[in-house]
Each structure stands twice: as C-alpha cells, then as structure tokens.
Design a protein around this motif. Structure first.
Motif, short mmCIF file in Angstrom:
data_model
loop_
_atom_site.label_atom_id
_atom_site.label_comp_id
_atom_site.label_asym_id
_atom_site.label_seq_id
_atom_site.Cartn_x
_atom_site.Cartn_y
_atom_site.Cartn_z
N ALA A 183 49.39 39.80 37.27
CA ALA A 183 50.31 40.88 38.11
C ALA A 183 49.35 42.05 38.27
N PHE A 184 49.41 42.54 37.02
CA PHE A 184 49.34 44.02 36.73
C PHE A 184 47.29 44.21 37.44
N ALA A 185 46.86 42.95 37.23
CA ALA A 185 44.80 43.17 37.93
C ALA A 185 45.02 43.30 39.49
N GLU A 186 46.14 42.29 39.72
CA GLU A 186 46.13 42.21 41.23
C GLU A 186 46.58 43.24 42.22
N TYR A 187 47.21 44.03 41.28
CA TYR A 187 47.60 45.63 41.98
C TYR A 187 46.53 46.52 42.09
N LEU A 188 45.52 46.14 40.86
CA LEU A 188 45.18 47.28 40.00
C LEU A 188 43.88 47.41 41.50
N ARG A 189 43.49 45.78 42.40
CA ARG A 189 42.46 45.72 42.34
C ARG A 189 43.02 45.91 43.93
N GLY A 190 43.85 46.07 44.20
CA GLY A 190 44.37 47.18 45.20
C GLY A 190 44.06 47.97 45.39
N ARG A 191 44.70 48.85 44.56
CA ARG A 191 44.38 50.21 44.68
C ARG A 191 42.93 50.58 43.79
N PHE A 192 41.84 50.01 43.54
CA PHE A 192 40.51 49.97 43.27
C PHE A 192 39.64 49.82 44.11
N ALA A 193 40.16 48.83 46.25
CA ALA A 193 39.86 48.06 46.65
C ALA A 193 38.05 49.06 47.04
N ASP A 194 38.58 50.14 47.08
CA ASP A 194 37.89 51.12 47.64
C ASP A 194 36.21 51.47 46.53
N ARG A 195 36.19 51.26 45.50
CA ARG A 195 35.59 50.96 44.11
C ARG A 195 34.61 50.18 44.05
N PRO A 196 33.30 50.44 44.07
CA PRO A 196 32.06 49.34 43.70
C PRO A 196 32.55 48.00 42.52
N ASP A 197 33.20 49.09 41.51
CA ASP A 197 33.33 47.80 40.41
C ASP A 197 35.15 48.26 40.04
N THR A 222 37.25 45.91 41.28
CA THR A 222 37.14 43.77 40.82
C THR A 222 37.47 44.51 39.24
N LEU A 223 36.23 44.73 38.54
CA LEU A 223 36.29 45.13 37.19
C LEU A 223 36.56 45.92 36.36
N ARG A 224 36.88 47.03 37.03
CA ARG A 224 37.95 47.91 36.83
C ARG A 224 39.49 47.54 36.71
N ALA A 225 39.73 47.01 37.48
CA ALA A 225 41.14 46.51 37.20
C ALA A 225 41.22 45.09 36.39
N ASP A 226 40.68 44.73 36.69
CA ASP A 226 40.76 42.99 35.14
C ASP A 226 40.60 44.04 33.98
N VAL A 227 39.00 44.51 33.60
CA VAL A 227 39.33 45.28 32.55
C VAL A 227 40.38 46.13 31.40
#
Length: 249
Positions: free
Chosen positions: A143-157, A159-164
C-alpha cells in the motif's frame, strides 16, 4: 504492521444487550484464553465458539480462519491507512505522508498494549502465525509503495524509489515496534517509532529548496574634484555606467 486492538466496530455495538461483550470481542477473548491454556495448534474453531457461547457461523461471520482471530483488526487498519494515503494532496510531502500512515498502524498496537504483547509472544511460538504476520506486513508495504509510485510517477527512478522507501518505512516501524513489544510494552512506543521514521526521512527525504540567491547590487565609484558642480558628478556617473553596462545575472 497489523493492528492489535480488540475494540468492536460500530456494527458490533448492537450485540451488547444484557451487558455481554460484543460478539467479535468475545470470540477474540475466548480464542486467546484457549491459546494460552491449550496452545494454538491444539485449539479448534469449535473450541472457540463453544467457550464464547456462539455458533460456527457467527465465528466465520467475523473471521475467515483461525489465523484471522489472532489479527482481528488488520483489515480495518489497512483500510483506514489506505484511505488516509488517498486523502493526501500535492501539498503533502510523500515520505512524510507515508510515515504518518505508519503511525496510524502504531496507534492500533498501543490502544491495547497487553493484547499486543500477548499476540507477539504467540506469533513467535507458532510458525504458521509468523508466516501470516509477514503476509500482513507485505500488504502494508505494498500500500505504501503504490501510493509513492503515484507521487513519484514523473521521476525516471520513481518505481525504484517508491519500493525502496516503502520497504524502509516498514522496516523502521517494525524495528521500533518489536523492541517495544520485547520489553512487554514498557516505555514510549511512539517516541521510538518517531525516532526510527526520522532516520528514514533523513536518508530519503527531499532536501528543502535553497532560498533564491540575492542579486549583487551595482556599486559605482566616481572620483571627482572637490567643489565640482553636481551636474558634472551626475554626468560622470552616467558615463561610467554606460561603459560598464548592466551587471550579469
């Protein structure tokens, strides 16, 4: 990161007639009494409903399995936390929002420290419950990662940043939480978790934007004879500015 409170939901309060505890709470209490007396593996659903004075259908109305009665509020906790994340806007810094969501989970544990400690001891003894708990933790991390992926969608990294970052928040929260549980719920769990989450924020948080640099002021030095008329001084200043041109930005 699952909840520990056995407090009943709004739908359970109608079942408290005659001073009896809500059915859901009664089932949890009966289950843990039997787990302590007989052991988890030796206790059946039939044993639990017999002690609680209800039928099997009532048990499965609240809990899909015997494992779920050990983690009675994790579904509600996950729903509350997911709603909290979804309600966040662009004005909320993503990592800070996730850390605040983790604190909602902690609150569930600290609502009933005795139950939380009791369950912690039980899960350490039963491998099946430990595996179940890990699956619950993974759902929070997802749930945390999915939220962060949405917030970091404009960054090249992104998905990786969201998961870490999601994994780091869960690890920090659980490290502090388990230390508190190992101490039998003594001490300030909130302070310990805040310290652990602060470590994550210092490692992965976005640096504050630097204030805009002030443009240097132009300084013009003009040498003039004493007693020179003002118009001559002004003309010399204008002549100097025309030769030097505007200062670079």
């Amino acid at each position: 990161m699952s909840s520990s409170s056995t407090a009943s939901g709004p739908g359970d309060r109608s079942e408290t007639a005659g001073g009896r505890p809500p059915m859901r709470e009664a089932l949890v209490a009966a289950a843990f009494q039997l787990f302590l007396e007989r052991g988890y593996e030796q206790t059946t659903v039939d044993d639990i409903v017999a002690l609680a004075g209800v039928g099997r259908r009532s048990f499965f109305r609240y809990f899909p399995s015997k494992e779920d009665v050990v983690f009675p509020d994790h579904e509600r906790c996950l729903a509350d936390m997911t709603a909290f994340l979804a309600a966040g806007g662009e004005e909320h810094e993503p990592l800070a929002r996730v850390c605040d969501a983790a604190r909602l989970v902690l609150r569930m544990y600290t609502e009933n420290p005795a139950f939380s400690v009791q369950r912690y001891r039980l899960t350490k003894q039963v491998p099946g419950l430990r595996a179940y708990e890990l699956s619950v933790v993974w759902r929070y991390e997802r749930a945390f990662a999915e939220y962060l992926r949405g917030r970091f969608a404009d960054r090249p990294d992104g998905t990786l940043r969201a998961d870490v970052v999601a994994a780091a928040v869960v690890a920090a929260h659980n490290n502090a939480l388990r230390s508190w549980l190992r101490s039998d719920g003594e001490g300030d769990a909130t302070e310990a978790v805040d310290r652990a989450l602060g470590y994550v924020q210092s490692a992965f948080g976005e640096p504050a934007p630097a204030p805009p640099a002030e443009e240097p002021e132009d300084v013009v030095v003009v040498v003039s004879r004493r007693g020179a008329p003002l118009w001559r001084v002004v003309r010399e200043i204008e002549s100097t500015l025309a030769r030097t041109g505007p200062s670079p930005n």
